[in-house]
Motif scaffolding. Structure first.
Motif, PDB file in Angstrom:
ATOM      1  N   ALA A 268       1.116  -1.495   0.068  1.00 50.11           N
ATOM      2  CA  ALA A 268      -0.070   0.154  -0.095  1.00 50.11           C
ATOM      3  C   ALA A 268       1.134   0.832  -0.376  1.00 50.11           C
ATOM      4  CB  ALA A 268      -1.000   0.251   1.551  1.00 50.11           C
ATOM      5  N   LEU A 269       0.648   1.922  -1.133  1.00 49.30           N
ATOM      6  CA  LEU A 269       1.444   3.300  -1.132  1.00 49.30           C
ATOM      7  C   LEU A 269       0.546   4.536  -1.811  1.00 49.30           C
ATOM      8  CD1 LEU A 269       2.774   3.221  -4.650  1.00 49.30           C
ATOM      9  CD2 LEU A 269       3.827   1.023  -3.812  1.00 49.30           C
ATOM     10  N   SER A 270       0.827   4.906  -1.431  1.00 52.06           N
ATOM     11  CA  SER A 270       0.683   6.800  -1.841  1.00 52.06           C
ATOM     12  C   SER A 270       1.490   7.822  -2.635  1.00 52.06           C
ATOM     13  CB  SER A 270      -0.521   7.562  -0.573  1.00 52.06           C
ATOM     14  OG  SER A 270       0.084   7.680   0.252  1.00 52.06           O
ATOM     15  N   GLY A 271       1.515   8.065  -3.261  1.00 56.72           N
ATOM     16  CA  GLY A 271       2.574   8.983  -4.172  1.00 56.72           C
ATOM     17  C   GLY A 271       2.544  10.597  -3.147  1.00 56.72           C
ATOM     18  N   SER A 272       3.253  11.240  -3.199  1.00 59.37           N
ATOM     19  CA  SER A 272       3.379  12.739  -2.650  1.00 59.37           C
ATOM     20  C   SER A 272       3.403  13.129  -4.366  1.00 59.37           C
ATOM     21  CB  SER A 272       4.584  13.065  -1.949  1.00 59.37           C
ATOM     22  OG  SER A 272       5.904  12.976  -3.705  1.00 59.37           O
ATOM     23  N   PRO A 273       2.758  14.224  -4.649  1.00 58.29           N
ATOM     24  CA  PRO A 273       2.260  15.491  -5.741  1.00 58.29           C
ATOM     25  C   PRO A 273       3.677  15.768  -6.379  1.00 58.29           C
ATOM     26  CG  PRO A 273       1.747  16.754  -3.313  1.00 58.29           C
ATOM     27  CD  PRO A 273       1.725  15.088  -2.968  1.00 58.29           C
ATOM     28  N   PHE A 274       3.968  16.323  -7.182  1.00 62.26           N
ATOM     29  CA  PHE A 274       4.662  16.924  -7.758  1.00 62.26           C
ATOM     30  C   PHE A 274       5.213  17.848  -7.359  1.00 62.26           C
ATOM     31  CE2 PHE A 274       3.105  13.892 -11.458  1.00 62.26           C
ATOM     32  CZ  PHE A 274       3.731  13.091 -11.819  1.00 62.26           C
ATOM     33  N   ARG A 275       6.559  18.459  -7.063  1.00 65.15           N
ATOM     34  CA  ARG A 275       6.927  19.750  -6.528  1.00 65.15           C
ATOM     35  C   ARG A 275       7.434  20.205  -7.609  1.00 65.15           C
ATOM     36  NH1 ARG A 275       9.771  15.778  -3.277  1.00 65.15           N
ATOM     37  NH2 ARG A 275       8.850  14.836  -1.101  1.00 65.15           N
TER      38      ARG A 275
END
Length: 129
Positions: A117-124
């Protein structure tokens, strides 16, 4: 003068209780059989990888990274395709290196499944040309 010659008795003490040797041999055989079953049988070979990805992460890319990790060997002859020898810490480290993640959890479920289970951080930053 009379000499008494005594014959040495043959030692039958070690063969008096053959059940001891059978018990020791059976115990050693059971341990070898259990280790073979746990580490080398197809029962515990990891063949299901469930990826629960949130955001813009591609589950097939996560699976491919995990399959490359599973191809590596631990020690000399332990494959990481086995449930008991799969190293979740190195898998987490490798996934964090390859993806920009906010949260990550890897759980192993008996007998042959991994849930990621993973969630990506928004593009910086956005590159605009």
């Amino acid at each position: 003068m009379q000499f008494i010659i005594r014959k040495k008795k043959k030692s039958v003490r070690s063969f008096r209780h053959p059940w001891r040797w059978l018990a020791v041999g059976g115990g050693v055989g059971a341990v070898i059989g259990l280790c073979t079953f746990l580490f080398f049988s197809k029962t515990f070979t990891l063949d299901r990888i469930d990826v629960q990805a949130a955001g813009s992460l591609d589950p097939s890319a996560v699976r491919s990274v995990l399959f490359t990790i599973m191809e590596e060997r631990r020690a000399i002859f332990f494959s990481q395709k086995n449930f008991f020898t799969f190293d979740t810490a190195s898998a987490e480290r490798e996934l964090r290196d390859n993806f920009s993640l906010e949260s990550l959890s890897i759980a192993k479920h008996l007998p042959n499944r991994i849930v990621v289970a993973l969630s990506g951080s928004p593009f910086r930053a956005l590159w605009v040309s």
